[in-house]
Structures are given as C-alpha cells and as structure tokens.
Design a protein around this motif. Structure first.
Motif, mmCIF file in Angstrom:
data_model
loop_
_atom_site.group_PDB
_atom_site.id
_atom_site.type_symbol
_atom_site.label_atom_id
_atom_site.label_comp_id
_atom_site.label_asym_id
_atom_site.label_seq_id
_atom_site.Cartn_x
_atom_site.Cartn_y
_atom_site.Cartn_z
ATOM 1 N N VAL B 107 0.878 -1.107 0.163
ATOM 2 C CA VAL B 107 -0.225 0.100 -0.023
ATOM 3 C C VAL B 107 0.859 1.291 0.115
ATOM 4 O O VAL B 107 1.833 1.212 0.737
ATOM 5 N N VAL B 108 0.611 2.187 -0.935
ATOM 6 C CA VAL B 108 1.107 3.502 -0.966
ATOM 7 C C VAL B 108 0.150 4.481 -0.959
ATOM 8 O O VAL B 108 -0.761 4.640 -1.480
ATOM 9 N N ILE B 109 0.921 5.533 -0.130
ATOM 10 C CA ILE B 109 -0.200 6.748 -0.027
ATOM 11 C C ILE B 109 0.364 7.968 -1.132
ATOM 12 O O ILE B 109 1.326 8.219 -1.019
ATOM 13 N N GLU B 110 -0.358 7.882 -2.317
ATOM 14 C CA GLU B 110 0.209 8.729 -3.397
ATOM 15 C C GLU B 110 -0.061 10.299 -3.324
ATOM 16 O O GLU B 110 0.675 11.020 -3.907
ATOM 17 N N ASP B 111 -1.010 10.464 -2.636
ATOM 18 C CA ASP B 111 -1.320 11.935 -2.374
ATOM 19 C C ASP B 111 -2.339 12.302 -1.085
ATOM 20 O O ASP B 111 -3.175 11.564 -1.085
ATOM 21 N N VAL B 112 -2.011 13.410 -0.625
ATOM 22 C CA VAL B 112 -2.772 13.893 0.688
ATOM 23 C C VAL B 112 -3.404 15.344 0.292
ATOM 24 O O VAL B 112 -2.513 16.063 -0.028
ATOM 25 N N SER B 113 -4.395 15.875 0.426
ATOM 26 C CA SER B 113 -4.548 17.230 0.318
ATOM 27 C C SER B 113 -6.039 17.472 1.098
ATOM 28 O O SER B 113 -6.815 16.471 1.571
ATOM 29 N N GLU B 114 -6.297 18.744 1.168
ATOM 30 C CA GLU B 114 -7.463 19.148 2.028
ATOM 31 C C GLU B 114 -8.061 20.552 1.212
ATOM 32 O O GLU B 114 -7.244 21.065 0.834
ATOM 33 N N ARG B 115 -9.256 20.168 0.974
ATOM 34 C CA ARG B 115 -10.074 21.574 0.461
ATOM 35 C C ARG B 115 -11.372 21.589 0.900
ATOM 36 O O ARG B 115 -12.037 20.266 1.063
ATOM 37 N N MET B 116 -11.834 22.881 0.964
ATOM 38 C CA MET B 116 -13.294 22.962 1.455
ATOM 39 C C MET B 116 -13.919 21.861 2.650
ATOM 40 O O MET B 116 -14.861 21.538 2.818
ATOM 41 N N GLY B 117 -12.828 21.822 3.613
ATOM 42 C CA GLY B 117 -13.137 21.292 4.951
ATOM 43 C C GLY B 117 -13.127 19.817 4.662
ATOM 44 O O GLY B 117 -13.590 19.140 5.543
ATOM 45 N N GLN B 118 -12.574 19.224 3.763
ATOM 46 C CA GLN B 118 -12.757 17.577 3.676
ATOM 47 C C GLN B 118 -11.096 17.368 3.107
ATOM 48 O O GLN B 118 -10.458 18.093 2.565
ATOM 49 N N GLY B 119 -10.913 16.058 3.521
ATOM 50 C CA GLY B 119 -9.458 15.510 3.340
ATOM 51 C C GLY B 119 -9.821 14.730 2.321
ATOM 52 O O GLY B 119 -10.739 13.859 2.146
ATOM 53 N N PHE B 120 -8.818 14.652 1.139
ATOM 54 C CA PHE B 120 -8.652 13.735 0.116
ATOM 55 C C PHE B 120 -7.390 12.811 0.212
ATOM 56 O O PHE B 120 -6.274 13.389 0.503
ATOM 57 N N LEU B 121 -7.572 11.422 0.061
ATOM 58 C CA LEU B 121 -6.265 10.446 0.154
ATOM 59 C C LEU B 121 -6.553 9.743 -0.960
ATOM 60 O O LEU B 121 -7.641 9.035 -1.371
ATOM 61 N N SER B 122 -5.182 9.927 -1.903
ATOM 62 C CA SER B 122 -5.214 8.904 -3.078
ATOM 63 C C SER B 122 -4.173 7.589 -2.419
ATOM 64 O O SER B 122 -3.154 7.909 -2.254
ATOM 65 N N THR B 123 -4.655 6.474 -2.814
ATOM 66 C CA THR B 123 -3.850 5.143 -2.496
ATOM 67 C C THR B 123 -3.577 4.440 -3.823
ATOM 68 O O THR B 123 -4.536 4.316 -4.563
ATOM 69 N N ARG B 124 -2.666 3.861 -3.467
ATOM 70 C CA ARG B 124 -2.326 2.671 -4.715
ATOM 71 C C ARG B 124 -1.968 1.296 -3.879
ATOM 72 O O ARG B 124 -1.311 1.578 -2.953
ATOM 73 N N THR B 125 -2.536 0.315 -4.250
ATOM 74 C CA THR B 125 -2.174 -0.931 -3.792
ATOM 75 C C THR B 125 -1.856 -1.850 -4.891
ATOM 76 O O THR B 125 -2.544 -2.051 -5.577
ATOM 77 N N ASP B 126 -0.533 -2.297 -4.751
ATOM 78 C CA ASP B 126 0.051 -3.158 -5.851
ATOM 79 C C ASP B 126 -0.112 -4.652 -5.352
ATOM 80 O O ASP B 126 0.286 -4.879 -4.385
ATOM 81 N N LEU B 127 -0.738 -5.465 -6.221
ATOM 82 C CA LEU B 127 -0.672 -6.931 -5.956
ATOM 83 C C LEU B 127 0.373 -7.566 -6.687
ATOM 84 O O LEU B 127 0.257 -7.374 -7.921
ATOM 85 N N VAL B 128 1.356 -8.354 -6.035
ATOM 86 C CA VAL B 128 2.404 -8.771 -6.770
ATOM 87 C C VAL B 128 2.468 -10.290 -6.157
ATOM 88 O O VAL B 128 2.309 -10.865 -5.050
ATOM 89 N N THR B 129 2.854 -11.141 -7.104
ATOM 90 C CA THR B 129 2.967 -12.540 -6.816
ATOM 91 C C THR B 129 4.293 -12.889 -5.945
ATOM 92 O O THR B 129 5.204 -11.920 -5.741
ATOM 93 N N VAL B 130 4.314 -14.008 -5.291
ATOM 94 C CA VAL B 130 5.574 -14.193 -4.411
ATOM 95 C C VAL B 130 6.834 -14.136 -5.327
ATOM 96 O O VAL B 130 7.842 -14.142 -4.835
ATOM 97 N N ASP B 131 6.662 -14.556 -6.644
ATOM 98 C CA ASP B 131 7.798 -14.589 -7.638
ATOM 99 C C ASP B 131 8.082 -13.011 -7.933
ATOM 100 O O ASP B 131 9.004 -13.005 -9.018
ATOM 101 N N GLY B 132 7.337 -12.111 -7.567
ATOM 102 C CA GLY B 132 7.448 -10.786 -8.075
ATOM 103 C C GLY B 132 7.128 -10.239 -9.241
ATOM 104 O O GLY B 132 7.236 -9.303 -9.729
ATOM 105 N N GLU B 133 5.892 -11.062 -9.657
ATOM 106 C CA GLU B 133 5.085 -10.764 -10.904
ATOM 107 C C GLU B 133 4.132 -9.771 -10.536
ATOM 108 O O GLU B 133 3.150 -10.042 -9.781
#
Lengths: 149, 153
Positions: B107-133
């Motif tokens: 899991v990676v947090i790609e972006d964090v911001s705040e505007r108009m009283g709300q918070g915005f989080l953009s996340t990316r989750t990479d699914l990778v095999t145990v062999d690295g694919e």
C-alpha cells in the motif's frame, strides 16, 4: 466472441438490469470482508443520515462491469476499469421477490485505439423503468479499457 | 489531527501472502450474482487461454481494501474510519488474478490534500506474486469528511 476489427466507436453494448436485495448485500459483505453496517443495518444507516441501507459501492462497480465482460466474452481482456461513486444505491427491505433496488447498466464504445484496445463508457442507473429510462445515475466516469483479439 | 500532505509517498510493508483459491473466487462470483463459468470451471477458463479459473475484475478489492486499512490504522495519520468515504476506484491489470496466485499487497499513499473542509487521500495498492510478478494495482480515492474541521477543534 467479439473481435477488435468488428467494433466501432458508438457501438452500444447490450444493457442489463440487476436486482439488488438485502440478501445480496449480506452475501457481498461476507465475500468481500466489508462489514460496514451502513450496508445491512437500517438503524445504523439512518443514524448516520442515510435514508436507508445502501449497497456497497464496490458491489455496484462489480455489477456494472458485467455488461462489459458478458459482451467481450473473456473478463481477462479488461486492462483497466474505473468508477466514481457519485450517488448511493438505496436498498429498501422487503419480503417480495422484487423488493430492494434495481440497477440498470448501459454501455457504449467511446474510443477504438490503435493499440488494440477499446474504451467502453458505462452508465449505471438506480431505480427507473428497468430499460435505462428514469432513475438516478449512481456512478460517474465509469469506464473500462478492453483489449480485444 | 490535520491531514498532513507530508504523508504522500508513504509506503507500507507488504502484507502477508494471500492465497487466492478456486473456492474464494467462486464465493465472490456467487456474491456478485455473476454465473459466468470462467470464474468456476477450469476447463472453460483454459479454453479461453487462461491457466486456471480467473477472478472477476473487482475481486482485487477483497485483498486491497483490507490491506489499505493499514492507512486507517496508522496512528501517525490519525484517521477516523467512520469519516472515511470511498469516492473513486480504479484497477489497472497486468493480467487477471488466477486461483493459484499467491499475492502480497503493498500500500502506497500517493497524495494527500485538503480542500473545502474535507480531506482527500489517494492510495495505490500493488498486488504482486510471491515470485515478484505484478498482477494488478488498485487505486482508491478516499474522502475524509470534516477533516479540516476536526483539525481545528
């Protein structure tokens, strides 16, 4: 199975209507691990300002793409899929077979790309007449990129 | 606690291995009401050129969403889960998930911001095999309702 050469921009995919009952949300909660009570507990949903229990956004996302996977014949051809959750799908309780909500999904080819992919734009409506007429749009920017043979 | 833009770029350690399995895929396909045999019958999947039954396109969420709870549980970020709404979801597939896959989620947090009283989080989750694919990445946009208000109080 659909071939890339047979697809043109503007092609309309066969529309589908998906009934959503409370039991479907309970099953989806179990399979997905998302047990947020807004998806099964009316009392809780209303306590946080919702009119009633609402469907998981991810459930709606799962139904919408069936219009694409049933059209192209192989779900493995999807290379990208995205939606924006703009309005909740309210799912009333009831004992009748047709209780709950109805989600009607239509799709249209919006781009045919040189790399062998096509883009399909989806429209998902909750309620309405079941033929895509009336109701409320519940997804925004819903689109899939599909690599066709 | 305010949503600190400094959290952008934060990467969490990979999760424990998730073993997919044919029955989990069948259960998920049943739960979304999709009768497509490609999610259940290895012979049908193989006819389409797949090595095993494949998972429906939104199945990755069953792995990425629990993995992303690491963000909500991060004491340094201090999110209140009851204020977090799922606003947008995107998957980018290198290939479908197969029943015999063994995957980890990062899991990676790609972006964090705040505007108009709300918070915005953009996340990316990479699914990778145990062999690295690399198999698929899930991108979620989360809205934290009243984040700024909370920060001011």
């Amino acid at each position: 199975m659909i071939k890339f050469a047979d697809v043109a921009k503007g092609d309309v995919l066969p529309a589908q209507t998906f009934p959503i009952r409370r039991v479907d949300l309970v099953k989806y909660a179990g399979a997905s691990g998302d047990f947020n009570p807004i998806h099964w507990n009316e009392r809780f949903a209303q306590s946080v300002g919702l009119p009633d229990v609402i469907a998981h956004g991810m459930f709606t996302m799962a139904e919408a793409v069936r219009v694409v996977t049933d059209w192209c014949g192989d779900p493995g051809m999807i290379v990208e899929y995205q939606v924006r959750f703009t309005k909740p799908v309210v799912v009333p309780d009831g004992v009748a077979e047709d209780s709950g909500a109805r989600l009607t999904v239509t799709g249209k080819v919006s781009a045919v790309n040189e790399d062998g992919t096509v883009r399909v734009d989806l429209t998902a409506m909750s309620g309405g007449d079941g033929d895509g007429g009336g109701g409320e749009k519940v997804l925004g920017l819903a689109r899939a990129l599909v690599r066709l043979p | 606690m305010a949503l600190d833009p400094g959290f952008a770029g934060r990467t969490y350690p990979p999760t424990a291995v998730y073993e997919v399995g044919r029955e989990k895929i069948r259960e998920f396909a049943d739960a979304i009401g999709d009768p497509n045999p490609v999610y259940r019958d290895p012979a049908v999947a193989q006819d389409l050129g797949h090595r095993d039954v494949l998972a429906p396109p939104t199945f990755p969420i069953a792995i990425t969403w629990p993995a992303a709870l690491v963000i909500i549980d991060d004491p340094e970020l201090g999110l209140d889960f009851s204020r977090v709404l799922h606003a947008e979801q995107r998957f980018v597939y290198a290939r479908p998930i197969y029943a015999d896959d063994q995957l980890t989620a990062t899991v990676v947090i790609e972006d964090v911001s705040e505007r108009m009283g709300q918070g915005f989080l953009s996340t990316r989750t990479d699914l990778v095999t145990v062999d690295g694919e690399h198999v698929v990445s899930g991108y979620s946009k989360l809205v934290v309702v009243g984040a700024a208000e909370e920060a001011q109080s």
